[in-house]
Design an enzyme around this catalytic site. Structure first.
Site, PDB file in Angstrom:
ATOM      1  N   ASP A   1       0.790  -1.227   0.000  1.00 32.05           N
ATOM      2  CA  ASP A   1       0.000   0.000   0.000  1.00 32.05           C
ATOM      3  C   ASP A   1       0.824   1.281   0.000  1.00 32.05           C
ATOM      4  O   ASP A   1       0.434   2.273  -0.618  1.00 32.05           O
ATOM      5  CB  ASP A   1      -0.930   0.009   1.218  1.00 32.05           C
TER       6      ASP A   1
ATOM      7  N   TYR B   1      -9.313  -1.363   5.017  1.00 33.31           N
ATOM      8  CA  TYR B   1      -8.648  -1.384   6.321  1.00 33.31           C
ATOM      9  C   TYR B   1      -8.248   0.008   6.775  1.00 33.31           C
ATOM     10  O   TYR B   1      -7.874   0.870   5.973  1.00 33.31           O
ATOM     11  CB  TYR B   1      -7.409  -2.284   6.291  1.00 33.31           C
TER      12      TYR B   1
END
Length: 650
Positions: free
Chosen positions: A310, A398
């Site tokens: 990410d 998330y």
């Protein structure tokens, strides 16, 4: 605006800034970001098609120069390091790297990047990719064939990784979800459809609709609380800290806090006060999250590619959210803004992306009751009060709550809380008793399988314990049998002792934890306490860290080899900050921490960097649905023979 006028205005701004708590590691100001993009656009690149800014940050100044400038001795203080920016842009299908001298308003260097991998995606690219399937005729037909309303469909683009292709392009794969009034988008996947998108041309290049599964019911999937949230109090009435520009002072600590689009919050030049000498001593030059790795454990066509890095693919800072008072941070918190460059190179303000607050630990930092003094019961102690720097990054489904916590005993506790919603796939199963195959996850609700996955957050920790010359020491606990000599005075048969080993090279700096008892210390072999112990800080993991279970020849593991060990120690190199390599998207594992460590450089009494993986193997459970309660991980850096005694006593 005339270039000379712009330069004069920038010089005035720099002079003003230098007079107000300037620090060489300060993030680029909005003026510096805009000046950088102005210079790039006025160069030959400004005439190229689709000029887009993917990275714009401070070009890291020379470490020795920074430390000299921060020296308390005015006679040794050189001029501040020149402010320079490092820029990565895409134009005409190529990636360009530039260094801009912000003092001279000139391009100091420029080159075309020809290696593997691509820079992070911009939010505009991700937004366009999310809308593209909705206008694609085959996709519209698939939605119609499922009797769904396309106005209730949301598509989310995912990065695709690398699986041995000799040539690659910038691609995303979109998965789509049916809201139908639900706000928990990820819980209602439209299974079986995959849309592959060429990002540079923003066109669908591959489409598959392989099967259908019932969309999970929206009933019971709302993640919004039905309870009135309790106010977030810390019972600390005064702030107790000072923020001067990007510098923070609190109790016996002083450090620099920054914010970048890639790393998010960064902590620099952290020093702690020695109560005996009344001088600040260095602990850490630089610390931040370097990379994440989230591989899902479903090898099927619709899921195998979901192995996210990410930070390099999207950006931790760029994904930071606006912190909510009394939810994310208590009433006594100070909120800080960040600035990043948008796709067009202009500065964008990110409001309240960090907070700083004193925290009441509701415990004792130390205490003791002594009953062996005749006629007296003596009790002494001190409440645990610490200082926290916090940010929250939301990356798809998330949320990561990242804390840097400074303690009066000289320790730094680094924590991360994982929460958010699970990534799930639709299934025809409504009961676990029906399942007779490997579904690669857990049935957490009717027609809903939450897929097994990992989380790794790799921390970059440039520790400078009382100076640059540091070593990694492994303090191993060994069982010893009591010898015949001692048996005359002891009934014991065994005890444990400590055997210390100093790592010589980077191969010695790759450490697995959990099999044998060991404490890891970063020490300064050139400094000793008054009674002769080597000063140091030790690493204390908060739980048994997960390491990768993927095979070495698996493509995600080739890209994320840094997850094979929880601890790495490497020689310091200013260019080595991103564990997955600078160009994470579609990378091939030819850059990054595992490659740097393989050079096997000397690390004894050198300027070294510790890398620590906070790792989780996540087997989903029903309690993780529809929203996951926070799961905590982290570690502590604790002084170990650094002070002459307990600094809380002084």
């Amino acid at each position: 605006m005339n270039t000379s006028i712009l330069a004069i205005l920038f010089l005035i701004q720099c002079v003003f800034t230098l007079g107000l708590h300037f620090h060489p590691l300060d993030p680029l100001t909005p003026q510096e970001i805009n000046k950088t993009s102005f210079i790039v656009k006025k160069s030959h690149l400004g005439n190229l098609k689709d000029l887009t800014f993917h990275y714009l940050d401070l070009e890291e100044p020379n470490k020795s120069h920074v430390l000299q400038w921060l020296s308390p001795n005015p006679s040794k203080k050189p001029p501040p390091p020149r402010r320079r920016s490092f820029v990565v842009v895409r134009a005409g299908g190529q990636t360009y790297e530039l260094i801009i001298d912000l003092t001279t308003s000139k391009i100091a260097s420029s080159r075309i990047y020809t290696g593997h991998g691509f820079p992070s995606f911009t939010f505009i690219e991700l937004f366009k990719a999310s809308k593209l399937p909705l206008t694609y005729p085959p996709f519209k037909k698939s939605i119609l064939d499922r009797s769904l309303n396309i106005s209730e469909v949301s598509c989310i683009p995912f990065t695709v990784g690398w699986y041995g292709e000799t040539t690659t392009r910038r691609e995303l794969k979109a998965s789509c979800f049916y809201r139908d009034g639900s706000v928990n988008v990820f819980t209602r996947p439209i299974e079986g459809i995959t849309v592959t998108i060429d990002v540079d041309s923003m066109q669908v290049i591959k489409y598959s609709d392989r099967f259908r599964k019932p969309i999970p019911d929206k009933e019971g999937n709302d993640f919004r609380t039905k309870h009135r949230p309790f106010p977030f109090f810390c019972n600390v009435s005064d702030t107790g800290f000072k923020i001067l520009g990007n510098r923070v002072k609190w109790a016996n600590w002083k450090f620099h806090v920054g914010f970048t689009a890639r790393a998010g919050v960064t902590i620099s030049t952290a020093s702690v006060l020695d109560p005996r000498t009344k001088r600040f001593r260095r602990v850490m030059y630089r610390g931040h999250v370097s990379e994440t790795f989230v591989p899902y454990m479903d090898p099927t066509y619709e899921w195998y590619y979901r192995t996210f890095m990410d930070i390099g693919e999207f950006g931790f800072g760029r994904s930071a959210v606006n912190l909510q008072p009394l939810i994310d941070c208590p009433q006594n918190a100070a909120f800080l803004d960040g600035h990043v460059a948008g796709p067009d190179g202009t500065a964008q303000k990110m409001t309240n992306v960090m907070c700083v607050f004193e925290k009441n630990g509701y415990g004792a930092s130390f205490r003791h009751t002594e009953i062996n003094v005749p006629g007296q019961v003596i009790t002494s102690g001190e409440a645990e009060i610490s200082l926290v720097v916090r940010m929250v990054a939301t990356l798809g489904n998330y949320d990561y709550i990242v804390d840097w916590e400074f303690k009066k005993n000289g320790a730094i506790r680094v924590g991360v809380d994982l929460t958010g919603v699970l990534e799930v796939k639709a299934t025809s199963y409504t009961s676990n008793d029906q399942i007779t195959e490997n579904v690669y996850g857990t049935l957490v609700a009717k027609n809903t399988i939450a897929v097994n996955h990992d989380h790794y957050l790799t921390y970059y920790l440039d520790l400078d314990v009382d100076g640059n010359g540091n070593s990694l020491v492994k303090a191993k606990l060994k069982t010893v049998r009591v010898t015949e000599v001692n048996k005359t005075s002891s009934r014991r048969k065994s005890y444990w002792t400590v055997v210390k080993e100093t790592a010589k090279t980077e191969a010695d700096g790759r450490v697995r934890l959990g099999s044998d008892p060991v404490e890891l210390l970063i020490v300064n072999p050139n400094k000793k306490t008054k009674i002769g112990n080597t000063v140091g800080y030790r690493l204390i993991p908060e739980h048994l860290q997960a390491t990768s279970l993927l095979t070495d020849d698996d493509y995600p593991e080739l890209r994320a080899g840094y997850t094979k060990y929880p601890v790495w120690v490497t020689a310091y190199d200013r260019s080595e900050r991103w564990a997955g390599g600078f160009y994470s998207d579609r990378s091939r594992g030819d850059d990054g921490l595992a490659v740097w460590s393989s050079r096997n450089r000397e690390i004894e009494n050198k300027d070294i960097v510790m890398w620590y993986n906070v790792g989780f193997h996540h087997i989903p459970y029903q309690e993780d649905f529809p929203v996951m309660p926070t799961l905590h991980g982290g570690f502590t850096l604790r002084p170990s023979n650094f002070f002459d005694n307990d600094p809380l006593i002084g």
